[in-house]
Structures are given as C-alpha cells and as structure tokens.
Write an enzyme that holds these catalytic residues in place. Structure first.
Site, short mmCIF file in Angstrom:
data_model
loop_
_atom_site.label_atom_id
_atom_site.label_comp_id
_atom_site.label_asym_id
_atom_site.label_seq_id
_atom_site.Cartn_x
_atom_site.Cartn_y
_atom_site.Cartn_z
N TYR A 161 0.87 -1.18 0.00
CA TYR A 161 0.00 0.00 0.00
C TYR A 161 0.90 1.22 0.00
CZ TYR A 161 -4.47 2.28 1.06
OH TYR A 161 -5.62 3.01 0.99
N ASN A 185 -22.42 -4.65 -4.08
CA ASN A 185 -22.68 -5.28 -2.78
C ASN A 185 -21.61 -4.93 -1.74
OD1 ASN A 185 -23.96 -7.04 -0.93
ND2 ASN A 185 -22.46 -8.64 -1.38
N SER A 186 -20.57 -4.21 -2.14
CA SER A 186 -19.51 -3.85 -1.20
C SER A 186 -19.99 -2.75 -0.27
CB SER A 186 -18.29 -3.35 -1.99
OG SER A 186 -18.61 -2.12 -2.60
N VAL A 189 -18.83 0.27 -0.01
CA VAL A 189 -18.97 1.51 -0.79
C VAL A 189 -20.20 1.41 -1.69
CG1 VAL A 189 -17.93 2.94 -2.58
CG2 VAL A 189 -16.50 1.99 -0.75
N ARG A 221 -23.48 -15.23 -8.11
CA ARG A 221 -23.13 -16.06 -6.95
C ARG A 221 -24.34 -16.88 -6.55
NH1 ARG A 221 -21.66 -11.27 -3.26
NH2 ARG A 221 -21.34 -10.31 -5.29
N GLY A 226 -11.03 0.89 -6.55
CA GLY A 226 -10.52 -0.41 -6.13
C GLY A 226 -10.23 -1.24 -7.35
#
Lengths: 389, 389
Positions: free
Chosen positions: A83, A193-194, A196, A218, A294
């Site tokens: 990071y 679905n995260s 954020v 899924r 991301g």
C-alpha cells in the site's frame, strides 16, 4: 417506508456514553493490548498481540479506549507492504525493536485528558481524524488533532461510527465530486454489494438518483438482488441490479440502456477493474466519467484509444485517505450529514461480523477474524469490538 | 529570433487571390475530378479517380476549386472503415452507385456564387468548417455553412491554411482545455515530431510554457533533437527533447524530473499509447492529466489502479472533429489567433511533401502519395496541391 432487514446486531455493546467502572489501571497506568508487526508480510505470519501499559494523560495527551475497529482491505495491504502509505514503525509501545499498529478506522471513548486539553472530556466518543493511527488496539494515547468528536446521539452505535470514514465517505465523495448529477439522473457501479457500493446505492436513493448496480453472479443471487433493489428504493425509484454475466450480454445491456432512457450514465463507479471495468464503460454516455476506487479483479483497466478519443470517456481515481487529509473541514460537514442519515434510519449498515476483543482474547481469535476478512467476495465486513472488563 | 529551416517550398503555388484565367468550364459547367470510393478497404484497392462536371452555382450554392488538401491518418482510417465517423455515400457525382469522397481538411477558392449568397464573393479563400466534406477533389459545390472564410493575408499560403484545422487546433485545445497552465509551467508529450507535437512545442514557446518532448529513437536522432529544441526556443526556454529509450531509463527520468524542479508536469499529451503512454505518466505529478489523441503504437493504455487511485492521474481523450462541431465560435477565434502566429513566423509548418494534382495527373500518382503517408514514422506530411490549368 423501507422495511430493510438489519443484519447487524450490536446490542451486546455497552452504551458508549459511560466510562467502564472496572477500567483497569495500575498506579494510573492503563493496561493495554495491541496487534503489532515489525516487518511486512502476511498478517497471520507477522502480527502478534502485544501487552503494554499507557502512562497517565499528560499535557495535551488524551488516553482513549477503543470501542470498535473494522478490518478493511487497505489495512491488510498495509501489513503486506503493498500500500502506498506506509505505517510508522516506532518503539513507543515498549518493544525492543520498532513496531507498527495496523488499522486505519476506529471509534474511541475518551478515558482521561491531560491538563491542557480543552476540547475533549472523559466520556466523549470520537473517530480517527486521519488514517494510519493504528486502531487494532484496546487503548491508545492520542491528541486532539488525531480525533474527530462525535455528536452525542443515542442513535449512532460505536460500530456505525467506526465504519463511516472509509466506505460511506468514499461513496459520498465519488457521487458528489466528479459529475454534477441532478435528481432523476443515473449512475452505474460495479461491486454494488460492497460497503462503498451499498452506501452509494443508498445515497443515490436519498438524493433522488437512479442507479444501475452490477454484482458478481453467486449462489443466492436472487436474494441479494432483492436486498439491493430494496436499498435503492425499488424499481419504481430507478434501481436496476444485474450480474456481471448479464452485463456482458449485449442484449441485456441494450435493455438496461433503454431503461436509462436510451443513453448511458455520465458517472460510473468502478472497484473491479479488468474486463468488468470496461463492461461498465459500455453503460456510460459519450463524455462520461469512470471513477476507480478499487481493483478487486487485480487486473488493470485496458483502455483502447477509442474509449478516450471517440467515446470521450474520462478516467479518474478516488482515494479517501488523500481526500480526508486535504479537506478536513468538508469532512466534518459530510460526516455530520452522514450521521444524520444513519440516525434517521435512511442509511443502513453493511452486513458485519463482529469479533469481541476482551482482556483475555487470544491472538489466534483476532487473526482468525483478519483471515475471514480476506476470504473472497460475499463475506461480511469484519469488525473488532472491544470490551473493557 | 529563430533561425528555423523552412522545409516547405510552396513558391510554385500561384497566388490564391486571383481566379485562374483558364479555369475550364463547358457551357458554365465546371470540369472536375475527385478521388472516390464505394466500399471500405485499403486506399490503393478501393479508391479511383472520377471525372464529372459541376453545374453553375444556383441559389445558395458556392462553386469552389481546391487549392490544397492534406492526407491525414484519420482520412486513411475513414477509407478503411475503422473510424467512428463514416463518410456519406451518395450518387451526386453522377456515379451509378453511391460513392464517397475522402479527405477532411482543405483550402478552397470561391469560383462562383449563386444569387442568394451574400457572405462570399469569387476569389475568397476558405477552409472547411467541419470534417467529412470530402476534400480530395479538384472542385466542389459547397454552401456557406461548409466554409470558413480566411483573412486576406498575403502571409498565409494555401498549404498552411489547408493544414491548420486538425493538427495545430488539436495541439492548441489540449494545451488550453484540460489544465490551466501558467507561463513557466511544464507539459510533457510523446510523438513530439508529429504535426500535433510540433505545434504543441511551438505554442508552448509562444505562451511561455516549458516542455519535455519524447520522440522515437531513429537514424539522425541528434539532428531531429536539435530541430525540435530550436522549435521550443532552446534549453534556456525550458525545452527538453529525449527518446523513448531514454525515457524508459529510470536514471534519465530522474534527471528530467530534477530539471522540471523535482516533480512532474500536470499535463501530458499522448499519441502513442501502450508502454510509451505509461512511461509518459511517470513524468506526471500527482493529480496530473494525460490527454490521448492518438494510438500510433496501436496498443491500449493499460492502467493499473494505483495510477488512478494513489497517483490520482486523470485520463482523457481529445477528438478535434467533435470539438470543432461543438464550438464553432471558439474555433473561428482560435483560427484567427493561429493564423496570426503563422503570419508573424512564430508558428512554423511541419515538413511537407506536396503532390501536384493537375487535370492530367494520373490516379497512380495520387495513390502513391497516399501510400507514402502510411509509411511509418519520420515521413513528411503528404499534401495534394491543385493546379487548375
């Protein structure tokens, strides 16, 4: 109005407005524990649970106990050393060699203050003002500049306070800062679905925006679709949920674009990258903007020149740590607004799984929670909640 | 001040302010020739030279003769059918099946006007107001809305007028519209030897900007470097020229960034893509913008999420056709400014190679020029110049 299931149970958390009576001090020294690491690597290999004591608050010092601290992907990446913002390694915790404490988000309660502290009093709740404080620990010595005091609202739980700085703030800024969307206009996002994604979906509903939300296919996809549809206010409010596989189908995509009024959105939020990122671009109108925050696919965005030149798409990134450091005043105003949404029930939590961190909790139990946080998609957000008894 | 070699010889072009005395008409019909194509493919396969006649100007019609028309990469792509804006296929040139005329840029002279035309008179010089008119032809019927009248300046040659709409305009807009650069600030670009690159280098000098200019390594690189350094005003004015190979060397790159004051530029212009595009990003500061206007490498830009999120780079494209269509008023003001720079000698032409197109010029000679335009880098810009005798 909305009958959302609240997947979070936090009733076990004691009210945060009183200081625990049995808070353990020895001659005024607070007995504390922290996860620490001295070199980068896999969390299970390099982390260890360290006991130490904290001196009484002196001068501008504020001794705090932690109430809750989540495990975010960025925390893991920091431990791994991949990071860009690195933690500071010091010997202040009494270790013979320099160590760092992981964790960027957290909610704390003030236990005691030094004589020159005027803006905090014992019992106050606060969250970290900046990232990189090191929040995976039971207690810490802080200063005013590290803390952002929380409103004394009985409707905000420590768990909610501890998890607002990264995900909801990221969603909020991306919807506000790149394209001036008006009520009734559309945005599109993947990873819906995260943390954020769910926050964006709900801010969209609150602000009157419509959204196309892509999730990975899924097991139990129909149930997830229903849940996200509800978070967005339903189909009448302009919420569309589809899978990455559906998005890849030109027929389905055409249907979605028809649903959007015949042309794409001006804003897309991308946390996946790779092919999924490019597929999302197909839902953008000419001149649209894709904001990347991301790269869950661990694949780059591969931009043919046509996307840039002829479709006139614009590509940006968003990093909440940088934004927060550069906009301290706006951050406070935004948090106030977000806490209002939480208190009124308009903004729901993401599904969370808590791990209680008590005096006698073993290193292995904490590491198990960290391990769970890295296990693929669809998992719940892992959060440490601290019990000081 | 600047002692640039002028690689362009245009003294053979007759003054454009008089109408050729021997302009051939038959009962008022103008005898014309045009390159045409009826299906997409390689220019050498699908183009043919077509003879036809043009009716006298009637109503709002303006009959023009072409003075000069360049061969741009976009023209070739349009013939190949790989360009997003397609030409219109019609039978207006008297062909039995629909055909299109290639060519987007050109300078014309007005021969005659219909009775309702008030803003043009015979003898006026003009350039195409929009792309896709079809400029590879000796004569055409136009309307006022197709033409942008040129100032009657003896210092602007038809060749200069015919080549200003694409390359200099692209360079001008990219330097103006993405980042508000102040005199003394830097920009970086690859393909610095291209028409756009040379124009950007010179606008930079005129506006007091400093620039890092990347060119592909080639034979005679030292000579090319000297030439581009001179176009930028020399090293004291803040001009740096280096090869793609030098840019790929971290040591050289560090030296360049030191030269730039220790941090990168806020604006980069990219016409190469692929690795060269990403290498150029290494010369950008945090928060910088890369504007892509070409993809000479035929490779995409592969953006790791770190470039977007942590380095906060922004990626855009620029397409001069779209800009021109959307900004007709600004375009006229810009052209006026650019023509001033040309007239004053501040903006030099790119190296050009002209092919004279006369009544008896054979199809093969015209196709040979088109073929030369596609032959790799370092070649001169190919331009048709028309002699009507």
């Amino acid at each position: 109005m909305f009958s959302l299931r609240t997947p979070l149970r936090h009733t076990f958390l004691r009210s945060a407005s009183t200081i625990p009576k049995r808070h353990i001090t020895v001659f005024g020294y607070t007995q504390a524990k922290a996860l620490i690491f001295s070199e980068h690597g896999q969390p299970k290999d390099v982390l260890r649970l360290h006991s130490h004591s904290i001196s009484p608050a002196y001068g501008d010092e504020i001794v705090v106990r932690f109430l809750a601290a989540p495990i975010n992907p960025a925390d893991i990446n920091q431990i791994e050393g991949v990071y860009p913002s690195k933690p500071t390694f010091t010997t202040t915790l009494g270790t013979p060699t320099p160590h760092a404490v992981p964790g960027n988000e957290g909610a704390v309660q003030v236990l005691s203050i030094g004589s020159s502290v005027t803006d905090f009093t014992p019992g106050d709740m606060a969250i970290m003002r900046h990232t990189a404080f090191g929040t995976w620990r039971s207690h810490a010595t802080a200063r005013s500049s590290n803390l952002l005091k929380l409103p004394k609202s009985p409707s905000i739980t420590p768990l909610q306070a501890a998890t607002v700085s990264v995900n909801p703030c990221t969603a909020y800024r991306m919807l506000k800062d790149f394209v001036p969307l008006q009520p009734g206009q559309w945005f599109v996002q993947n990873a819906a679905n995260s943390g954020v994604g769910r926050a964006a979906l709900q801010f969209g509903r609150i602000w009157g925006l419509k959204s196309v939300n892509v999730v990975r296919h899924r097991e139990g996809i129909e149930e997830l679709k229903r849940e996200l549809m509800e978070l967005g206010g339903g189909g009448e409010a302009g919420t569309v949920v589809l899978t990455d596989q559906e998005l890849a189908d030109p027929e389905v995509r055409k249907g979605v674009i028809d649903r959007m009024g015949g042309k794409g959105a001006m804003l897309g939020l991308n946390s996946v990258g790779g092919k999924a990122g490019i597929d999302l671009c197909k839902l953008l109108d000419t001149g649209g903007h894709l904001v990347t925050y991301g790269a869950m696919s661990k694949k780059p965005l591969t931009l043919g020149a046509g996307l840039l030149i002829f479709r006139d798409l614009h590509f940006h990134g968003f990093w909440v740590s940088r934004w927060s450091d550069q906009h301290p005043v706006e951050k406070e105003a935004m948090l106030e607004e977000i806490f209002r949404y939480i208190a009124s029930g308009e903004l729901k939590d993401v599904p969370m799984e808590t791990t209680v961190w008590k005096r006698d909790t073993k290193e292995e139990e904490l590491k198990a929670a960290i391990e769970r946080s890295t296990q693929g998609f669809g998992g719940k957000k892992q959060v440490f909640v601290f019990e000081d008894e």
